[in-house]
Write an enzyme that holds these catalytic residues in place. Structure first.
Site: not given
Ligand code: AQP
Length: 346
Positions: A123, A206, A209
């Site tokens: 991230k 992956k 969202k």
């Protein structure tokens, strides 16, 4: 497995898990987590499910969108089969025990442990000096979410396995540092054919969202046409489906679609391959689209209906928070005692 005899005194089998309201729920959240949450509830184990809004703000969230996403996620849980009378369903920020315990765990966990977390590295990317301190400390808050209930099992997708291992390390270090057998060593429960649903645009990434491409995921709010279109356009190769799973080893996009089919149909990937051996994607994709629409449309319809009454959703979350607090408060009070904090006003 945690065997009842080896659990600390007073700990009984209990499931805890959560989802971040950092956007709309995806098919990955549904197959990797939500569908399992419903199964655990229906097995009759005590189940505590949390919309982790404090985790969501580790990356900046528009306040109005966060409120909407939290209510929508609650609607998604209920529409998927979570019964607020049988499970405890609430949003994290309403139960202060989570952040209180997280601070204690910030003082137990080691910096080096956090630095090894692959989700943080993914991230933060090249920008790690400029992300929030909260994003770095995220796994300590997640450990607190779980251990504020002394939960024994956590159903999660594959991507969360490392965080559960860290939760066990924190529990063990706390027990060891203070010479107690207080926290259980929580087990991850990673089950089913779709523990890692991949992006529809890239079978090595992956489904998420927060992926900038809406085409990469199926949202639980997508209508039937959108679902069918996204599956039709999903990245694949030119080969037909092979006769065995081995033949999918180097075909991540095809393997992803087979796994999704299996998880939606409650079949094994092997059984799907047997059924569709030799089929072209021109045949398989429409079959998958029909299946996805049949399974997801009733959830979407129910979510839309529930979202028409946000006050009722808030009421359910408030009631869940009160029940959650009744479990977590005495546990965190015991932690304060163990650590040596004076609690004179109790
Ligand atoms: N693609 C996935 N396949 C299987 N399981 C998945 N989960 C998430 N994506 C997949 C599982 O859903 C639960 C909740 O995850 P989360 O929302 O708390 O955080 P996440 O794993 O970081 O999910 P996202 O969609 O990638 O969110 P963003 O984009 O906000 O970071 C977990 O049990 C997770 O394993």
């Amino acid at each position: 497995m945690n065997h009842p005899e080896t659990l600390p005194q007073g700990v009984t089998p209990r499931i805890f898990s959560g989802i971040q309201p950092s956007g709309g729920l995806t098919l990955g959240n549904y197959l990797g987590a939500l569908k399992r949450f419903v199964q655990k509830q229906d097995e009759g184990i005590e189940t505590v499910y949390c919309l982790v809004d404090m985790h969501a703000i580790t990356v900046w969230q528009d306040p109005a969108k966060l409120r909407h996403a939290t209510r929508e996620a609650a609607a998604g849980f209920i529409a998927a089969g979570i019964d607020p009378a049988r499970s405890i369903l609430f949003n994290q920020s309403q139960v202060s025990a989570h952040v209180e315990l997280a601070w204690i765990f910030n003082c137990v966990a080691r910096l080096g442990w956090m630095s090894r977390m692959t989700q943080f590295k993914d991230k933060a990317g090249a920008n790690s000096e400029n992300v929030s301190l909260g994003l770095y400390a995220y796994p300590a808050l997640m450990a607190a979410d779980i251990l504020a209930y002394r939960a024994t099992h956590v159903p999660v997708g594959e991507d969360q396995k490392q965080h559960i291992e860290l939760t066990r390390d924190i529990a063990a270090k706390f027990n060891n540092d203070y010479g107690v057998n207080f926290f259980p060593l929580t087990e991850p429960v990673i089950e089913g054919a779709a523990t890692r649903v991949m992006s529809l645009r890239d079978g090595t990434k992956k489904m998420s969202k927060s992926d900038p491409s809406d085409q990469s995921r199926i949202n639980l709010t997508d209508d039937a046409d959108t679902i069918a279109k996204k599956i039709r356009k999903a990245k694949t190769d030119a080969e037909p489906l092979p006769g065995s799973l081995d033949g999918l080893r180097d075909r991540p996009d095809a393997r992803n679609l087979v796994n999704i089919y299996a998880a939606l149909a409650d079949m094994t990937p092997d059984a799907v391959i047997t059924q569709y051996a030799g089929a072209q994607f021109g045949t398989f994709k429409p079959a998958l689209a029909d299946l996805a629409v049949a399974k997801l449309s009733p959830i979407t319809t129910q979510m839309t209906r529930l979202m028409q009454d946000p006050a009722e959703i808030d009421r359910i979350l408030g009631e869940g928070a009160a029940r959650a607090d009744a479990i977590a408060r005495p546990i965190v009070d015991q932690v304060y005692d163990i650590v040596g904090m004076i609690r004179a006003r109790r």
